[in-house]
Design a protein around this motif. Structure first.
Motif, PDB file in Angstrom:
ATOM      1  N   SER A 259       6.572  -1.770 -29.247  1.00  0.00           N
ATOM      2  CA  SER A 259       6.207  -0.668 -28.343  1.00  0.00           C
ATOM      3  C   SER A 259       7.075   0.555 -28.646  1.00  0.00           C
ATOM      4  O   SER A 259       6.590   1.679 -28.673  1.00  0.00           O
ATOM      5  CB  SER A 259       6.391  -1.083 -26.882  1.00  0.00           C
ATOM      6  OG  SER A 259       5.571  -2.201 -26.579  1.00  0.00           O
ATOM      7  N   ASP A 273       2.682  -2.694 -19.978  1.00  0.00           N
ATOM      8  CA  ASP A 273       3.896  -3.504 -19.963  1.00  0.00           C
ATOM      9  C   ASP A 273       4.174  -4.055 -18.567  1.00  0.00           C
ATOM     10  O   ASP A 273       3.785  -3.477 -17.568  1.00  0.00           O
ATOM     11  CB  ASP A 273       5.118  -2.665 -20.370  1.00  0.00           C
ATOM     12  CG  ASP A 273       5.241  -2.498 -21.873  1.00  0.00           C
ATOM     13  OD1 ASP A 273       4.304  -2.919 -22.579  1.00  0.00           O
ATOM     14  OD2 ASP A 273       6.251  -1.949 -22.322  1.00  0.00           O
ATOM     15  N   THR A 278       5.309  -6.150 -23.320  1.00  0.00           N
ATOM     16  CA  THR A 278       3.905  -5.764 -23.355  1.00  0.00           C
ATOM     17  C   THR A 278       3.047  -6.964 -22.968  1.00  0.00           C
ATOM     18  O   THR A 278       3.266  -8.079 -23.456  1.00  0.00           O
ATOM     19  CB  THR A 278       3.543  -5.262 -24.765  1.00  0.00           C
ATOM     20  OG1 THR A 278       4.409  -4.175 -25.073  1.00  0.00           O
ATOM     21  CG2 THR A 278       2.095  -4.807 -24.832  1.00  0.00           C
ATOM     22  N   ASP A 282      -0.446  -1.897 -26.739  1.00  0.00           N
ATOM     23  CA  ASP A 282       0.050  -0.523 -26.774  1.00  0.00           C
ATOM     24  C   ASP A 282      -0.951   0.259 -27.608  1.00  0.00           C
ATOM     25  O   ASP A 282      -1.557  -0.284 -28.527  1.00  0.00           O
ATOM     26  CB  ASP A 282       1.385  -0.390 -27.522  1.00  0.00           C
ATOM     27  CG  ASP A 282       2.411  -1.394 -27.105  1.00  0.00           C
ATOM     28  OD1 ASP A 282       2.969  -1.226 -26.019  1.00  0.00           O
ATOM     29  OD2 ASP A 282       2.661  -2.337 -27.890  1.00  0.00           O
TER      30      ASP A 282
END
Ligand SMILES: Nc1nc2c(ncn2[C@@H]2O[C@H](COP(=O)(O)OP(=O)(O)OP(=O)(O)O)[C@@H](O)[C@H]2O)c(=O)[nH]1
Ligand SMILES: [Mg+2]
Length: 413
Positions: A259, A273, A278, A282
């Motif tokens: 991320s 997230d 996460t 993303d």
């Protein structure tokens, strides 16, 4: 404007003018003087932004550019250019062969020459050739197909030959914007045979157009054929033509910094997230050296592994992110790569957290990951700059992230 630098570090040294378009400049090294380039588009896609971008690149590099304009008025042309973030400056000169057709009065200025009767072949030809005497680094016709429509192909052809002579004598170069509206093949072939290079622009059409690409059909000033056959692009307002990679996957073990990498590389990243990890994906859009890419990051935790294959679908390249201080996670990294089912795609390995004590050296990481020597490994510090102590700037951040992008992008075209 910043100096154009291609991924290979191609800069504005060898030739003026340049395209100002990624991949074209890297492979064709600009447009040498005395050369004529045809930019030939199919009717479903526009070629005008190529014109704007080439013009802008050159006028901002202090090359004098003359545009023969019969497609629209100089005012709307300049407005449109500006909307792509390509404002005009004093190096831009326009021959207005449009206003006379519409009956709109257009006044001559220092930078706009008006053709009173654009229906008069002789006036058009004489004015253009005379103007070219003044010495321009680049001459652009927007549009050459309209010119052929307006008169006929035999005039277009002889005019083109006159222009060719003139640019050879004057050490300038020419770009002809052309849309192939389904003309007779022999007419188009003749034009192509007359230019030094042809760049073709087409759409990928399946009822709707869901992609656009360009390809170099020919180019007589480079020895080898370009290494790419076709390149996807997007015309972005503002921004112009960007070589486009629709999906690049970013995967790797929990906490490796996927991320963070996506956020460091792109301006607008979003992450789904929870408690710092996460849980879905993303996404970030990267703009880098004339390239645009959409990055998709996977979660790292094993419980989300069923997502890996789905997120990997349709990716064209992969960043595998590992934490340089955690060799115990390397087998997991390899396992994740396998689960994304992206086998055979270009991969760049990101050895992240290179700033931490105990981070392994590149060679050790390669060895422990059993990396093939053909695979690029780049060290990064991907951490969000806002979290970094401002008194201790981390140099590797931008360098590493850019090096990684550059390494993968090179392999993708
Ligand atoms: N020191 C240092 N910390 C980093 C670096 N990159 C990321 N981090 C930190 O490492 C932690 C994890 O980073 P993330 O980017 O969330 O990792 P991730 O791979 O997305 O993690 P998951 O989504 O849970 O798999 C965060 O606290 C980051 O701030 C780096 O290069 N150096
Ligand atoms: Mg993450």
């Amino acid at each position: 404007m910043a100096e154009y630098k291609g991924l290979d570090g191609v800069t504005d040294k060898d030739f003026d003018p340049y395209f100002g378009i990624a991949k074209l400049d890297e492979q064709l090294k600009g447009i040498p003087s005395k050369k004529m380039v045809l930019i030939s588009a199919s009717p479903s896609v526009g070629n005008e932004v190529f014109g704007y971008q080439i013009i802008h690149k050159n006028i901002t590099s202090d090359v004098k550019v003359l545009v023969f304009l019969n497609r629209t008025s100089p005012q709307s042309y300049l407005t449109d250019m500006k909307e792509y973030d390509f404002p005009a400056n004093d190096n831009l000169f326009i021959i207005d062969a449009y206003s006379g057709i519409t009956g709109i009065k257009s006044d001559e200025t220092d930078h706009i020459r008006v053709i009173n009767n654009p229906y008069d072949k002789e006036e058009v030809k004489t004015r253009v050739l005379k103007e070219l005497e003044n010495g321009y680094g680049l001459f652009v016709i927007d549009s050459f197909s309209l010119l052929a429509d307006f008169f006929d192909f035999s005039f277009a052809d002889s005019f083109m030959n006159d222009i060719k002579q003139k640019i050879i004598n004057k050490d300038s170069a020419a770009v002809l914007l052309f849309t192939d509206w389904g003309y007779e093949k022999q007419n188009v072939d003749k034009i192509i045979s007359n230019v030094n290079s042809t760049i073709e622009i087409k759409g990928i059409e399946k009822r709707v157009i869901f992609g656009q690409y360009f390809a170099v059909l020919k180019c007589d000033w480079i020895e080898e054929n370009p290494t790419f056959s076709s390149v996807l692009f997007k015309a972005i307002k503002p921004g112009g033509i960007k070589v486009y990679f629709p999906k690049i996957l970013v995967t790797g073990p929990t906490d490796a910094g996927k991320s963070s990498f996506i956020h460091s590389a792109s301006k607008n990243a979003v992450s789904v997230d929870k408690l710092g990890g996460t849980i879905a994906l993303d996404h970030g859009t990267v703009d880098f050296q004339g390239y645009r890419a959409d990055l998709f990051g996977t979660p790292g935790q094993e419980r989300f592994d069923p997502l890996l294959k789905m997120l990997g679908g349709e990716a064209i390249g992969v960043f595998l992110v590992v934490d340089s201080t955690k060799p115990e996670q390397f087998p997991r990294a390899v396992e994740m790569l396998r689960k994304t089912e992206t086998y055979g795609l270009p991969v760049v390995v990101i050895a992240n957290k290179a700033d931490l004590n105990g981070s392994l050296k590149k060679e050790d990481i390669r060895e422990k990951l059993h990396l093939d020597s053909a695979i690029t490994l780049v060290q990064t510090v991907a951490e969000d700059l806002s979290k970094v102590d401002p008194n201790e700037p981390i140099k590797l951040k931008e360098e590493g992230v850019n090096e990684a992008l550059s390494a993968l992008f090179k392999q993708l075209t």
